[in-house]
Structure formats: structure tokens, C-alpha cells
Design an enzyme around this catalytic site. Structure first.
Site, PDB file in Angstrom:
ATOM      1  N   LYS A 154      -4.137  -3.164  15.092  1.00  0.00           N
ATOM      2  CA  LYS A 154      -3.460  -2.104  15.851  1.00  0.00           C
ATOM      3  C   LYS A 154      -4.108  -1.903  17.210  1.00  0.00           C
ATOM      4  CE  LYS A 154      -3.646   0.869  12.805  1.00  0.00           C
ATOM      5  NZ  LYS A 154      -3.651   1.379  11.513  1.00  0.00           N
ATOM      6  N   GLU A 190       0.832  -1.212   0.000  1.00  0.00           N
ATOM      7  CA  GLU A 190       0.000   0.000   0.000  1.00  0.00           C
ATOM      8  C   GLU A 190       0.865   1.259   0.000  1.00  0.00           C
ATOM      9  OE1 GLU A 190      -1.547   1.698   3.526  1.00  0.00           O
ATOM     10  OE2 GLU A 190      -1.083  -0.060   4.738  1.00  0.00           O
TER      11      GLU A 190
HETATM   12  N1  PSU Z   1      -1.265   0.824   9.652  1.00  0.00           N
HETATM   13  C1  PSU Z   1      -0.047   1.433   9.730  1.00  0.00           C
HETATM   14  N2  PSU Z   1       0.143   2.578   9.053  1.00  0.00           N
HETATM   15  C2  PSU Z   1      -0.834   3.095   8.273  1.00  0.00           C
HETATM   16  C3  PSU Z   1      -2.080   2.425   8.159  1.00  0.00           C
HETATM   17  C4  PSU Z   1      -2.251   1.301   8.877  1.00  0.00           C
HETATM   18  O1  PSU Z   1       0.861   0.974  10.394  1.00  0.00           O
HETATM   19  O2  PSU Z   1      -0.612   4.141   7.682  1.00  0.00           O
HETATM   20  C5  PSU Z   1      -3.130   2.946   7.225  1.00  0.00           C
HETATM   21  C6  PSU Z   1      -3.584   1.842   6.250  1.00  0.00           C
HETATM   22  O3  PSU Z   1      -3.513   2.365   4.947  1.00  0.00           O
HETATM   23  C7  PSU Z   1      -5.008   1.560   6.650  1.00  0.00           C
HETATM   24  C8  PSU Z   1      -5.435   2.907   7.137  1.00  0.00           C
HETATM   25  O4  PSU Z   1      -5.794   1.122   5.589  1.00  0.00           O
HETATM   26  O5  PSU Z   1      -4.311   3.354   7.890  1.00  0.00           O
HETATM   27  C9  PSU Z   1      -6.669   2.809   7.993  1.00  0.00           C
HETATM   28  O6  PSU Z   1      -7.227   4.069   8.063  1.00  0.00           O
HETATM   29  P1  PSU Z   1      -8.710   4.262   8.646  1.00  0.00           P
HETATM   30  O7  PSU Z   1      -8.594   3.882  10.073  1.00  0.00           O
HETATM   31  O8  PSU Z   1      -8.987   5.725   8.401  1.00  0.00           O
HETATM   32  O9  PSU Z   1      -9.611   3.378   7.841  1.00  0.00           O
END
Ligand code: PSU
Ligand code: MN
Length: 303
Positions: free
Chosen positions: A158, A24
């Protein structure tokens, strides 16, 4: 079929039928600071090549769906300030307006699937946020995992999220969650999370077999593979909670919500841990790249 733009390296891999591993770009543009973001992205790509696969970092550039990045494009995504964070719902707007954007787990999975790529390596996916009963903030990553048949190699859910509710969502959505080599689900920065993993498998070939079985049955959607951060680079679970709680308080007092929340929390935690969380994040993504590439090789052998 909607047109995709392949990098030179990815075009060759498609011709040669070499195993591809998707990556990504949100983690580059919004998840880590410059210059560690591009350094990490380049190292992750090299790790995948060393294991005999080809990396395909996914993004949207001038409205084009790009699979594989040339080096200058990667540098641009890592250093420019006006890169949008694109989840699934943002894709049509960004594309029709010919903008530049970094793809989240959800958007990357979808574009990887359009390119026929089945294995995707990241750090951690989005999930159910801790205050979701009030905010309804549930990442589109989860909905995408129920739809799109691309395996996600992560370091677990996370710990800034509500891990228990995220596991419940994934169960409802029919997404298997399998931990590599331990019974406990890892917690991203930590090898522990306090939750038992729904499944455990110890070897990449077993994981490849699970993926093949799911998709051969016609069951659509992802498998979330949780690969624990290397123990010598973790931040212990018991220490993490105080940093997370203070980051969540800061987000709430600054009224940060929606798509800005996850990047804000990652930044706050990196500040509070004097960069230790960033080091752990870099270590776990690299570790996932190695594991993901081995799974991609095993899956290719089974097919
Ligand atoms: N985990 C990480 N770094 C990130 C992300 C996740 O260690 O930058 C990013 C991923 O692209 C994931 C996004 O899809 O955060 C999730 O964002 P949200 O909670 O707004 O859906
Ligand atoms: Mn969200």
C-alpha cells in the site's frame, strides 16, 4: 493440533481435496464500509468458486478459529460495530476471552496454515509505516510472512506505507516478492509504485512452480505476489500522493496510531477521493481473487 471450526463448504472441500483459497476478515470488518464490505466479500467468494476453488474466509467467532464463514456469520462480521481487529498477538486474548474478531493478514495466514491452506488472497498487506523510524510501526504481517508458508496474493504494498523500507524488510526476512506481468511493483491503488519489482512472472503456473520450489527446499515463509489493479480501475500513482499525505496529516493531528491507523487512513482516503479509492480497492481484491484461484489450481496440479 489446536481445534478449528470448518464451514460446511470448507469441510466438504477438505474431504474432496478441492483447492482452497483463504480470505481475511479485517478487510470486511475494518477495511471497507457497510454494505460494500459484505457485497465485496460475497463477490470475491463467488469468483473463487467460479474458478473451481473453495473460498475459506477466516475469523474468530466466540473464541473459535473459524475457517470458512456461513452467510449469516459474514453478514454479522460486516455489520457489527464491536468486532476486534486481530493480529497475531491478539489471538490468545480473543480466544481465551471467547470474543469475536476479524483476522488481519498475519492472523489469517497463521490460521490458514493450520488448516493446510497454502494460498491466501487479500487487497494489500501491512508493512513498514512511513514514520517507522520514530514510531516503530511495522506491521506484524511482515514478521508472519517470514514464518508462515502461505502465499499472499495482493495488489502490492500500500502506498500509504514506506514501500522502499517494506521491500528491504521482506528481503531481510527471506520473502520473495514477485509481480504478475510487469517489471514495476504495483502500488495498491495504482498500477505503478516507483519501485522495480524484485521478480516478475507472467503466468500463474510459473508462480505455482516458484511456491512449490521454495517450500520443497524447506524454506519456510511466504511469497508476496503483487498483482496490479486493473488499469481502468486504478487511481494513477501521480494523483495518489496528495490524498495520502493529507490522510497522514489527519491521522497525526487526531493522534491516531497503532492498530487504528490503517483503517483510519483507508477511510480518510476514501472520503478524499469521493469513494474512488474504495472502488479501486474492491476492483483489486476481486482481481486478486481470480488470480489467486488460478494459482491454487496450478499448485494443486503440481502436487
Ligand atoms: N489492506 C486493505 N484493507 C485492509 C487491510 C489491508 O486494503 O483492511 C488490513 C489487513 O488485514 C492487514 C492490516 O493485515 O490491514 C494491516 O494492519 P496494520 O497496519 O495495523 O498491521
Ligand atoms: Mn501497526
Amino acid at each position: 493440533m489446536y481445534p478449528l471450526v470448518f464451514s460446511t463448504e470448507v469441510s466438504k472441500a477438505l474431504r474432496d481435496r478441492s483447492p482452497l483459497v483463504a480470505l481475511e476478515s479485517t478487510i470486511i470488518a475494518h477495511g471497507m464500509p457497510w454494505p460494500q464490505n459484505t457485497e465485496t466479500a460475497l463477490q470475491v467468494e463467488s469468483i473463487i468458486r467460479e474458478k473451481g476453488c473453495v473460498p475459506a474466509t477466516i475469523s474468530v467467532l466466540k473464541g473459535k478459529l473459524c475457517v470458512g464463514l456461513e452467510r449469516d456469520q459474514l453478514m454479522y462480521l460486516g455489520s457489527s460495530k464491536d468486532i476486534m481487529k486481530l493480529s497475531i498477538r491478539d489471538l490468545p486474548f480473543d480466544i481465551s476471552e471467547k470474543k469475536n474478531g476479524a483476522t488481519t493478514v498475519a492472523a489469517t495466514m497463521r490460521i490458514a496454515s493450520m488448516a493446510g491452506i497454502r494460498i491466501f488472497v487479500t487487497g494489500g498487506t501491512g508493512g513498514v509505516h512511513r514514520d517507522a523510524s520514530r514510531t516503530m510501526d511495522i506491521s506484524a504481517d511482515l514478521a508472519e510472512m517470514s514464518l508462515t508458508s502461505v502465499a499472499v496474493i495482493s495488489a502490492g504494498i500500500k502506498s500509504v506505507l514506506d514501500i522502499g523500507h517494506t521491500l528491504e524488510y521482506l528481503e531481510t526476512a527471506g520473502v520473495p516478492v514477485v509481480t504478475v506481468g510487469q517489471d514495476e511493483l504495483p502500488g495498491f491503488y495504482s498500477t505503478r509504485s516507483g519501485f522495480r519489482s524484485p521478480y516478475r512472472l507472467d503466468s500463474p503456473v510459473d508462480i505455482a512452480r516458484l511456491l512449490k520450489t521454495k517450500w520443497e527446499m524447506g524454506l519456510q515463509g511466504s511469497v508476496l505476489v503483487a498483482n496490479p489493479v486493473p488499469e481502468n480501475q486504478e487511481i494513477p500513482f501521480s494523483q495518489m500522493e496528495q490524498y495520502i499525505e493529507s490522510a497522514l496529516r489527519a491521522a497525526s493531528s487526531e493522534n491516531i496510531h497503532g492498530k487504528a491507523l490503517t483503517p483510519f487512513l483507508l477511510k480518510e482516503i476514501a472520503k478524499a477521493t469521493s469513494g474512488k479509492s474504495l472502488e479501486a480497492n474492491i476492483a483489486l481484491v476481486k482481481n486478486n481473487a481470480g488470480t489467486g484461484a488460478v494459482i491454487a489450481n496450478e499448485l494443486a496440479k503440481l502436487q
